[in-house]
Motif scaffolding. Structure first.
Motif, PDB file in Angstrom:
ATOM      1  N   PRO A   9      34.533 -29.181  79.652  1.00 33.11           N
ATOM      2  CA  PRO A   9      33.929 -28.082  78.894  1.00 33.11           C
ATOM      3  C   PRO A   9      34.936 -27.001  78.515  1.00 33.11           C
ATOM      4  O   PRO A   9      34.643 -26.162  77.669  1.00 33.11           O
ATOM      5  CB  PRO A   9      32.876 -27.528  79.866  1.00 33.11           C
ATOM      6  N   VAL A  10      36.117 -27.019  79.147  1.00 29.13           N
ATOM      7  CA  VAL A  10      37.140 -26.006  78.882  1.00 29.13           C
ATOM      8  C   VAL A  10      38.257 -26.619  78.047  1.00 29.13           C
ATOM      9  O   VAL A  10      38.781 -27.689  78.377  1.00 29.13           O
ATOM     10  CB  VAL A  10      37.717 -25.447  80.193  1.00 29.13           C
ATOM     11  N   ILE A  11      38.616 -25.951  76.968  1.00 27.89           N
ATOM     12  CA  ILE A  11      39.716 -26.373  76.101  1.00 27.89           C
ATOM     13  C   ILE A  11      40.837 -25.344  76.197  1.00 27.89           C
ATOM     14  O   ILE A  11      40.594 -24.134  76.109  1.00 27.89           O
ATOM     15  CB  ILE A  11      39.248 -26.525  74.645  1.00 27.89           C
ATOM     16  N   MET A  12      42.055 -25.848  76.377  1.00 20.13           N
ATOM     17  CA  MET A  12      43.235 -24.981  76.352  1.00 20.13           C
ATOM     18  C   MET A  12      43.707 -24.844  74.909  1.00 20.13           C
ATOM     19  O   MET A  12      43.886 -25.831  74.209  1.00 20.13           O
ATOM     20  CB  MET A  12      44.351 -25.559  77.211  1.00 20.13           C
ATOM     21  N   VAL A  13      43.902 -23.616  74.475  1.00 20.75           N
ATOM     22  CA  VAL A  13      44.306 -23.313  73.099  1.00 20.75           C
ATOM     23  C   VAL A  13      45.751 -22.831  73.131  1.00 20.75           C
ATOM     24  O   VAL A  13      46.052 -21.776  73.700  1.00 20.75           O
ATOM     25  CB  VAL A  13      43.394 -22.241  72.471  1.00 20.75           C
ATOM     26  N   ARG A  14      46.638 -23.611  72.517  1.00 21.90           N
ATOM     27  CA  ARG A  14      48.052 -23.265  72.484  1.00 21.90           C
ATOM     28  C   ARG A  14      48.443 -22.636  71.161  1.00 21.90           C
ATOM     29  O   ARG A  14      47.737 -22.756  70.174  1.00 21.90           O
ATOM     30  CB  ARG A  14      48.909 -24.516  72.718  1.00 21.90           C
ATOM     31  N   SER A  15      49.594 -21.974  71.159  1.00 24.49           N
ATOM     32  CA  SER A  15      50.180 -21.361  69.953  1.00 24.49           C
ATOM     33  C   SER A  15      49.311 -20.239  69.395  1.00 24.49           C
ATOM     34  O   SER A  15      49.200 -20.074  68.174  1.00 24.49           O
ATOM     35  CB  SER A  15      50.427 -22.424  68.867  1.00 24.49           C
ATOM     36  N   LEU A  16      48.715 -19.453  70.270  1.00 26.34           N
ATOM     37  CA  LEU A  16      47.943 -18.296  69.810  1.00 26.34           C
ATOM     38  C   LEU A  16      48.882 -17.258  69.210  1.00 26.34           C
ATOM     39  O   LEU A  16      49.995 -17.053  69.714  1.00 26.34           O
ATOM     40  CB  LEU A  16      47.177 -17.663  70.973  1.00 26.34           C
ATOM     41  N   PRO A  17      48.470 -16.577  68.145  1.00 28.68           N
ATOM     42  CA  PRO A  17      49.303 -15.492  67.620  1.00 28.68           C
ATOM     43  C   PRO A  17      49.383 -14.345  68.624  1.00 28.68           C
ATOM     44  O   PRO A  17      48.509 -14.185  69.478  1.00 28.68           O
ATOM     45  CB  PRO A  17      48.577 -15.077  66.334  1.00 28.68           C
ATOM     46  N   ALA A  18      50.437 -13.570  68.521  1.00 25.73           N
ATOM     47  CA  ALA A  18      50.650 -12.475  69.460  1.00 25.73           C
ATOM     48  C   ALA A  18      49.482 -11.482  69.425  1.00 25.73           C
ATOM     49  O   ALA A  18      48.900 -11.220  68.365  1.00 25.73           O
ATOM     50  CB  ALA A  18      51.959 -11.772  69.134  1.00 25.73           C
ATOM     51  N   LYS A  19      49.152 -10.972  70.589  1.00 21.54           N
ATOM     52  CA  LYS A  19      48.118  -9.938  70.764  1.00 21.54           C
ATOM     53  C   LYS A  19      46.722 -10.417  70.376  1.00 21.54           C
ATOM     54  O   LYS A  19      45.873  -9.622  69.967  1.00 21.54           O
ATOM     55  CB  LYS A  19      48.481  -8.687  69.973  1.00 21.54           C
ATOM     56  N   THR A  20      46.469 -11.710  70.519  1.00 24.45           N
ATOM     57  CA  THR A  20      45.102 -12.215  70.318  1.00 24.45           C
ATOM     58  C   THR A  20      44.238 -11.762  71.485  1.00 24.45           C
ATOM     59  O   THR A  20      44.607 -11.947  72.645  1.00 24.45           O
ATOM     60  CB  THR A  20      45.098 -13.743  70.220  1.00 24.45           C
ATOM     61  N   SER A  21      43.100 -11.185  71.195  1.00 18.60           N
ATOM     62  CA  SER A  21      42.206 -10.697  72.251  1.00 18.60           C
ATOM     63  C   SER A  21      41.238 -11.791  72.680  1.00 18.60           C
ATOM     64  O   SER A  21      41.030 -12.780  71.959  1.00 18.60           O
ATOM     65  CB  SER A  21      41.420  -9.479  71.764  1.00 18.60           C
ATOM     66  N   GLU A  22      40.644 -11.607  73.846  1.00 16.10           N
ATOM     67  CA  GLU A  22      39.656 -12.568  74.330  1.00 16.10           C
ATOM     68  C   GLU A  22      38.403 -12.538  73.465  1.00 16.10           C
ATOM     69  O   GLU A  22      37.730 -13.562  73.320  1.00 16.10           O
ATOM     70  CB  GLU A  22      39.329 -12.276  75.793  1.00 16.10           C
ATOM     71  N   GLN A  23      38.093 -11.380  72.888  1.00 15.03           N
ATOM     72  CA  GLN A  23      36.944 -11.307  71.979  1.00 15.03           C
ATOM     73  C   GLN A  23      37.189 -12.148  70.734  1.00 15.03           C
ATOM     74  O   GLN A  23      36.290 -12.841  70.245  1.00 15.03           O
ATOM     75  CB  GLN A  23      36.674  -9.838  71.585  1.00 15.03           C
ATOM     76  N   GLU A  24      38.416 -12.099  70.212  1.00 15.44           N
ATOM     77  CA  GLU A  24      38.752 -12.901  69.027  1.00 15.44           C
ATOM     78  C   GLU A  24      38.709 -14.391  69.347  1.00 15.44           C
ATOM     79  O   GLU A  24      38.231 -15.192  68.539  1.00 15.44           O
ATOM     80  CB  GLU A  24      40.143 -12.511  68.517  1.00 15.44           C
ATOM     81  N   LEU A  25      39.199 -14.761  70.535  1.00 15.58           N
ATOM     82  CA  LEU A  25      39.164 -16.172  70.917  1.00 15.58           C
ATOM     83  C   LEU A  25      37.729 -16.637  71.147  1.00 15.58           C
ATOM     84  O   LEU A  25      37.365 -17.765  70.810  1.00 15.58           O
ATOM     85  CB  LEU A  25      39.999 -16.382  72.180  1.00 15.58           C
TER      86      LEU A  25
END
Length: 336
Positions: free
Chosen positions: A63-79
């Motif tokens: 049920p959990v997916i790891m998301v790589r290559s996030l842009p800098a300063k991505t917030s948990e709300q945005e994710l």
């Protein structure tokens, strides 16, 4: 004295021993004991027991997916919002959107974790990623950034302040000079010299090493400074590398199926390595100290000062003739 000592110990034990019911007196707890094989109430099963009872799926899904290559300063709300942006069709045929329980961002590693309501929603997102990787993007500051997804080995995201419940704490890579670059969907061949030219357009590159891991073409690029590595990460992460025809012309996608997707696209994260080291230089490992020295000489040359491209190319050709630097002649250098 020994007898008195043993007597005192025995008296203390008896004093603290709980009274035992008579054999014929059945307590209420004993009468209400569930039969063997009976299921426990769902409320009685704690989160830790759920974790211990998690059985890995044959396809590796979670049920959990790891998301790589996030842009800098991505917030948990945005994710969290990104995780609920996918369409989903339930087993009963009802259409809707994916729903997220929790999102976690590790800023220093540019990684994130998204826990979906159930494993089928996670499978739906992963299926879209496998079918069309360039479609998995996250919007940040008006730009779209390509993401790399992989299943987590945990079935849930748990509170960070409760020990083993959280994903493992990551070391800080804020000052990393090395970048790990995955060449996703590589459709042809490209030399590390060409990749040197790509990354040296934004910062000074010292070394490049290429390898294959998990059937993925990858390179490690070492920059002179951490600031240069950060600039390259921000600019090149998610960028597509153009694809050329054998005659040197740029493939536009009008005549080659899939050519518009480019030769490959970059998925970049900071590397854990402090330094690139190798014994010999070859097609997979290259130190560009001498090339950087030539570039410094070139930028102060008469041709460069005159801003004449033909003069610069002549001077550069002369410098190349005295080195082992290779440049492909069948198409122009990749220009960003």
């Amino acid at each position: 004295l020994k007898l008195q000592f043993l007597y005192l110990i025995g008296a203390g034990v008896c004093r603290h021993r709980q009274p035992q019911p008579a054999p014929w007196a059945l307590s209420e707890r004993r009468c209400s004991k569930p039969k063997r094989g009976a299921k426990r109430p769902r409320e009685a099963v704690g989160a830790s027991e759920k974790m211990s009872k998690w059985v890995p799926q044959p396809d590796g899904a979670s049920p959990v997916i790891m998301v790589r290559s996030l842009p800098a300063k991505t917030s948990e709300q945005e994710l969290h919002k990104w995780g609920e942006s996918f369409s989903y069709r339930a087993a009963n045929g009802a259409a809707g959107s994916t729903r997220v329980v929790k999102a976690l961002v590790l800023q220093d590693r540019m990684l994130g974790f998204v826990q979906f309501v159930d494993i089928e929603m996670a499978r739906a997102v992963m299926a879209q990623f496998m079918a069309n990787p360039p479609s998995i993007v996250i919007a940040k500051n008006g730009e779209s950034y390509l993401l790399n997804l992989v299943y987590s080995d945990k079935p849930e995201i748990r509170s960070q302040n409760r020990g083993r419940m959280s994903p493992s704490p990551a070391p800080v890579y804020a000052n990393a000079r090395l970048l790990l670059v995955v060449l996703k969907d590589l459709k042809g061949t490209i030399s590390i010299d060409e990749l040197f030219w790509v990354f040296t357009q934004v910062a000074r590159v010292e070394k490049v090493s290429s390898f294959i891991k998990d059937q993925k073409n990858q390179i490690v690029v070492q920059f002179e400074t951490a600031e240069g590595a950060s600039k390259a990460l921000d600019y090149f992460n998610g960028k597509r590398l153009p694809q050329y025809h054998p005659d040197g012309s740029l493939a536009t996608g009008d005549d080659d199926q899939g050519a518009d997707k480019g030769l490959c696209f970059f998925a970049i994260v900071p590397s854990k390595l402090p330094e690139l080291t190798f014994r010999n230089q070859d097609a997979r490992n290259r130190d560009y100290t001498e090339v950087n020295r030539m570039l410094e000489s070139l930028t102060s040359s008469p041709g460069a000062m005159s801003l004449s491209k033909s003069a610069v190319m002549l001077e550069w050709g002369a410098l190349l003739a005295s080195s082992n630097m290779s440049v492909r002649d069948e198409h122009p250098l990749y220009d960003f």
